[in-house]
Structure formats: structure tokens, C-alpha cells
Design a protein around this motif. Structure first.
Motif, PDB file in Angstrom:
ATOM      1  N   ILE A   2       0.864  -0.932   0.162  1.00 55.18           N
ATOM      2  CA  ILE A   2       0.103  -0.049  -0.091  1.00 55.18           C
ATOM      3  C   ILE A   2       0.830   1.245  -0.083  1.00 55.18           C
ATOM      4  O   ILE A   2       1.843   1.439   0.792  1.00 55.18           O
ATOM      5  CB  ILE A   2      -0.959   0.187   1.188  1.00 55.18           C
ATOM      6  CG1 ILE A   2      -1.793  -1.153   1.093  1.00 55.18           C
ATOM      7  CG2 ILE A   2      -1.742   1.360   1.365  1.00 55.18           C
ATOM      8  CD1 ILE A   2      -2.749  -1.311   2.389  1.00 55.18           C
ATOM      9  N   ASP A   3       0.579   2.215  -0.822  1.00 58.95           N
ATOM     10  CA  ASP A   3       1.349   3.631  -0.766  1.00 58.95           C
ATOM     11  C   ASP A   3       0.768   4.284   0.091  1.00 58.95           C
ATOM     12  O   ASP A   3      -0.265   4.467   0.177  1.00 58.95           O
ATOM     13  CB  ASP A   3       1.053   3.879  -2.420  1.00 58.95           C
ATOM     14  CG  ASP A   3       1.772   5.277  -2.482  1.00 58.95           C
ATOM     15  OD1 ASP A   3       2.914   5.590  -1.854  1.00 58.95           O
ATOM     16  OD2 ASP A   3       1.555   6.327  -3.490  1.00 58.95           O
ATOM     17  N   THR A   4       1.459   4.915   1.038  1.00 55.10           N
ATOM     18  CA  THR A   4       1.277   5.402   2.098  1.00 55.10           C
ATOM     19  C   THR A   4       0.929   7.054   1.789  1.00 55.10           C
ATOM     20  O   THR A   4      -0.361   7.412   2.406  1.00 55.10           O
ATOM     21  CB  THR A   4       2.328   5.738   3.085  1.00 55.10           C
ATOM     22  OG1 THR A   4       3.477   6.191   2.513  1.00 55.10           O
ATOM     23  CG2 THR A   4       2.754   4.313   3.692  1.00 55.10           C
ATOM     24  N   ASP A   5       1.430   7.648   0.751  1.00 49.76           N
ATOM     25  CA  ASP A   5       0.858   8.693   0.228  1.00 49.76           C
ATOM     26  C   ASP A   5      -0.670   8.854  -0.347  1.00 49.76           C
ATOM     27  O   ASP A   5      -1.435   9.591   0.122  1.00 49.76           O
ATOM     28  CB  ASP A   5       1.816   9.238  -1.115  1.00 49.76           C
ATOM     29  CG  ASP A   5       3.093   9.588  -0.608  1.00 49.76           C
ATOM     30  OD1 ASP A   5       3.337  10.150   0.567  1.00 49.76           O
ATOM     31  OD2 ASP A   5       3.881   9.787  -1.049  1.00 49.76           O
ATOM     32  N   ASN A   6      -0.876   7.718  -0.945  1.00 42.92           N
ATOM     33  CA  ASN A   6      -2.412   7.614  -1.603  1.00 42.92           C
ATOM     34  C   ASN A   6      -3.236   7.225  -0.415  1.00 42.92           C
ATOM     35  O   ASN A   6      -4.363   7.650  -0.207  1.00 42.92           O
ATOM     36  CB  ASN A   6      -2.434   6.420  -2.514  1.00 42.92           C
ATOM     37  CG  ASN A   6      -1.726   6.852  -4.070  1.00 42.92           C
ATOM     38  OD1 ASN A   6      -1.649   7.932  -4.059  1.00 42.92           O
ATOM     39  ND2 ASN A   6      -1.435   5.697  -4.764  1.00 42.92           N
ATOM     40  N   LEU A   9      -3.938  10.353   1.350  1.00 41.41           N
ATOM     41  CA  LEU A   9      -4.950  11.253   0.558  1.00 41.41           C
ATOM     42  C   LEU A   9      -6.366  10.664   0.921  1.00 41.41           C
ATOM     43  O   LEU A   9      -7.410  11.603   0.686  1.00 41.41           O
ATOM     44  CB  LEU A   9      -4.581  11.285  -0.802  1.00 41.41           C
ATOM     45  CG  LEU A   9      -3.632  12.490  -1.485  1.00 41.41           C
ATOM     46  CD1 LEU A   9      -3.193  12.197  -2.895  1.00 41.41           C
ATOM     47  CD2 LEU A   9      -4.376  13.629  -1.129  1.00 41.41           C
ATOM     48  N   LEU A  10      -6.169   9.582   0.841  1.00 42.85           N
ATOM     49  CA  LEU A  10      -7.859   8.968   0.765  1.00 42.85           C
ATOM     50  C   LEU A  10      -8.366   9.089   2.001  1.00 42.85           C
ATOM     51  O   LEU A  10      -9.616   9.480   2.246  1.00 42.85           O
ATOM     52  CB  LEU A  10      -7.685   7.291   0.585  1.00 42.85           C
ATOM     53  CG  LEU A  10      -8.868   6.449   0.908  1.00 42.85           C
ATOM     54  CD1 LEU A  10      -9.991   6.720  -0.271  1.00 42.85           C
ATOM     55  CD2 LEU A  10      -8.497   4.978   0.991  1.00 42.85           C
ATOM     56  N   LEU A  11      -7.518   8.783   3.237  1.00 46.14           N
ATOM     57  CA  LEU A  11      -7.930   9.089   4.652  1.00 46.14           C
ATOM     58  C   LEU A  11      -8.339  10.817   4.784  1.00 46.14           C
ATOM     59  O   LEU A  11      -9.245  11.133   5.153  1.00 46.14           O
ATOM     60  CB  LEU A  11      -7.180   8.944   5.665  1.00 46.14           C
ATOM     61  CG  LEU A  11      -6.865   7.372   5.923  1.00 46.14           C
ATOM     62  CD1 LEU A  11      -5.689   7.168   7.118  1.00 46.14           C
ATOM     63  CD2 LEU A  11      -8.230   6.739   6.458  1.00 46.14           C
ATOM     64  N   LEU A  49     -14.448  16.045  -2.348  1.00 42.18           N
ATOM     65  CA  LEU A  49     -14.221  15.696  -3.479  1.00 42.18           C
ATOM     66  C   LEU A  49     -12.990  15.857  -4.249  1.00 42.18           C
ATOM     67  O   LEU A  49     -12.491  15.116  -4.992  1.00 42.18           O
ATOM     68  CB  LEU A  49     -15.504  16.156  -4.235  1.00 42.18           C
ATOM     69  CG  LEU A  49     -16.593  15.390  -3.667  1.00 42.18           C
ATOM     70  CD1 LEU A  49     -17.966  16.138  -4.339  1.00 42.18           C
ATOM     71  CD2 LEU A  49     -16.823  13.984  -3.819  1.00 42.18           C
ATOM     72  N   GLN A  50     -12.467  17.118  -3.981  1.00 39.53           N
ATOM     73  CA  GLN A  50     -11.400  17.294  -4.871  1.00 39.53           C
ATOM     74  C   GLN A  50     -10.242  16.643  -4.507  1.00 39.53           C
ATOM     75  O   GLN A  50      -9.489  16.077  -5.478  1.00 39.53           O
ATOM     76  CB  GLN A  50     -10.955  18.946  -4.476  1.00 39.53           C
ATOM     77  CG  GLN A  50      -9.609  19.516  -5.191  1.00 39.53           C
ATOM     78  CD  GLN A  50      -8.658  19.284  -4.233  1.00 39.53           C
ATOM     79  OE1 GLN A  50      -7.513  18.764  -4.897  1.00 39.53           O
ATOM     80  NE2 GLN A  50      -8.712  19.743  -2.994  1.00 39.53           N
ATOM     81  N   ILE A  51     -10.142  16.240  -3.123  1.00 39.17           N
ATOM     82  CA  ILE A  51      -8.973  15.269  -2.800  1.00 39.17           C
ATOM     83  C   ILE A  51      -9.067  13.991  -3.169  1.00 39.17           C
ATOM     84  O   ILE A  51      -8.102  13.467  -3.966  1.00 39.17           O
ATOM     85  CB  ILE A  51      -8.804  15.229  -1.176  1.00 39.17           C
ATOM     86  CG1 ILE A  51      -8.504  16.859  -0.766  1.00 39.17           C
ATOM     87  CG2 ILE A  51      -8.044  14.240  -0.782  1.00 39.17           C
ATOM     88  CD1 ILE A  51      -8.692  16.875   0.775  1.00 39.17           C
ATOM     89  N   LEU A  52     -10.480  13.561  -3.291  1.00 40.69           N
ATOM     90  CA  LEU A  52     -10.558  12.241  -3.991  1.00 40.69           C
ATOM     91  C   LEU A  52     -10.502  11.925  -5.411  1.00 40.69           C
ATOM     92  O   LEU A  52      -9.973  11.163  -5.856  1.00 40.69           O
ATOM     93  CB  LEU A  52     -12.003  11.615  -3.575  1.00 40.69           C
ATOM     94  CG  LEU A  52     -12.162  11.415  -1.922  1.00 40.69           C
ATOM     95  CD1 LEU A  52     -13.587  11.268  -1.452  1.00 40.69           C
ATOM     96  CD2 LEU A  52     -11.313  10.254  -1.351  1.00 40.69           C
ATOM     97  N   VAL A  53     -10.718  13.241  -6.054  1.00 40.01           N
ATOM     98  CA  VAL A  53     -10.717  13.307  -7.488  1.00 40.01           C
ATOM     99  C   VAL A  53      -9.101  13.188  -7.832  1.00 40.01           C
ATOM    100  O   VAL A  53      -8.765  12.708  -8.759  1.00 40.01           O
ATOM    101  CB  VAL A  53     -11.412  14.322  -7.856  1.00 40.01           C
ATOM    102  CG1 VAL A  53     -11.020  14.908  -9.645  1.00 40.01           C
ATOM    103  CG2 VAL A  53     -12.900  14.314  -8.079  1.00 40.01           C
TER     104      VAL A  53
END
Length: 143
Positions: A2-6, A9-11, A49-53
């Protein structure tokens, strides 16, 4: 792996979307119809939503879509605060030059300066609004 950056961002996106839930509960379920709450709810939704997009499409923060979504979210946050402190025009005089300068820097290909300007514009105006609210509450507490 799992990429910690992603994952971060998801969290961040999910927590940001979830941050509007308590305000939504107050606004819709408790019947406290402050327009500031409605604007903040929309701000949290757009920003989350901007973060998830950005995560889903692997977009940089300097992408036109993410910059536009940031400006919309920041506008909701700042409008909500300006309505709450009853200084709409003062906030617009502060906000509009920041947005114009941020868009100009984006067009000129200077995304780092756009980000810095956006951060200063958002947090500066929110800090100013918080100062006004604290000042008013201090006056109420003294009475």
C-alpha cells in the motif's frame, strides 16, 4: 504494498467529507438554519471531493480541475465565515484579489506560488473571521 501517500490522501478526503456531517446534523436535524453552516457543508463536500478526484485520477495539485475545485471550496468557506461575522463585503475585498492573483499565477505556470497564495488567502481570511468571532464572544463573556 500500500502506498502511504495514497492512503493519506484517501483518509484526508474521507475525513474532510466527514467533517461536514456534524454541521449537516446541526443544520438539517436540529433545525438551526444558519446559512454559514450550509456554505461550510458545501465547502467540505467540494474540498473532500477534490482530494478524492486528485487521488483517483492521479492529478497534481496544480491541475486546472483541482485548482477550480479548491477555489470553489475556499469560496464556500470564506462566504460562510463572512456571513457569520456579518462582514460580507470586507471579506470579498480580501478574497477577490487573492483569487485573481492565484488564477493569474496558475496561467503563468507558477503552481507553487498559486498554492502559497491560496493558503494565505484561505487561512488568513479564516483567521480574521475567527478573531472577529472571538472578539464578539469576549464582549458577551464580559457582560
Amino acid at each position: 504494498m500500500i502506498d502511504t501517500d495514497n492512503l493519506a490522501l484517501l483518509l484526508n478526503g474521507l475525513i474532510t467529507l466527514g467533517a461536514g456531517l456534524p454541521l449537516g446534523y446541526i443544520y438539517f436535524m436540529k433545525g438551526i438554519r444558519l446559512h454559514a453552516f450550509a456554505l461550510w457543508i458545501m465547502g467540505f463536500i467540494v474540498y473532500g471531493l477534490q482530494i478524492l478526484v486528485r487521488l483517483y485520477f492521479s492529478l497534481p495539485l496544480s491541475n486546472a480541475v483541482t485548482v477550480t475545485m479548491n477555489i470553489i471550496a475556499f469560496a464556500f468557506f470564506i462566504l460562510g465565515t463572512s456571513i457569520l461575522v456579518e462582514q460580507f463585503w470586507r471579506f470579498m475585498v480580501l478574497f477577490i484579489p487573492f483569487v485573481g492573483a492565484a488564477l493569474l499565477l496558475q496561467v503563468l505556470g507558477l503552481p507553487t506560488f498559486t498554492l502559497v497564495l491560496g493558503i494565505v488567502g484561505l487561512y488568513g481570511s479564516m483567521a480574521y473571521g475567527s478573531f472577529i468571532i472571538a472578539k464578539r464572544l469576549g464582549r458577551l463573556a464580559v457582560r
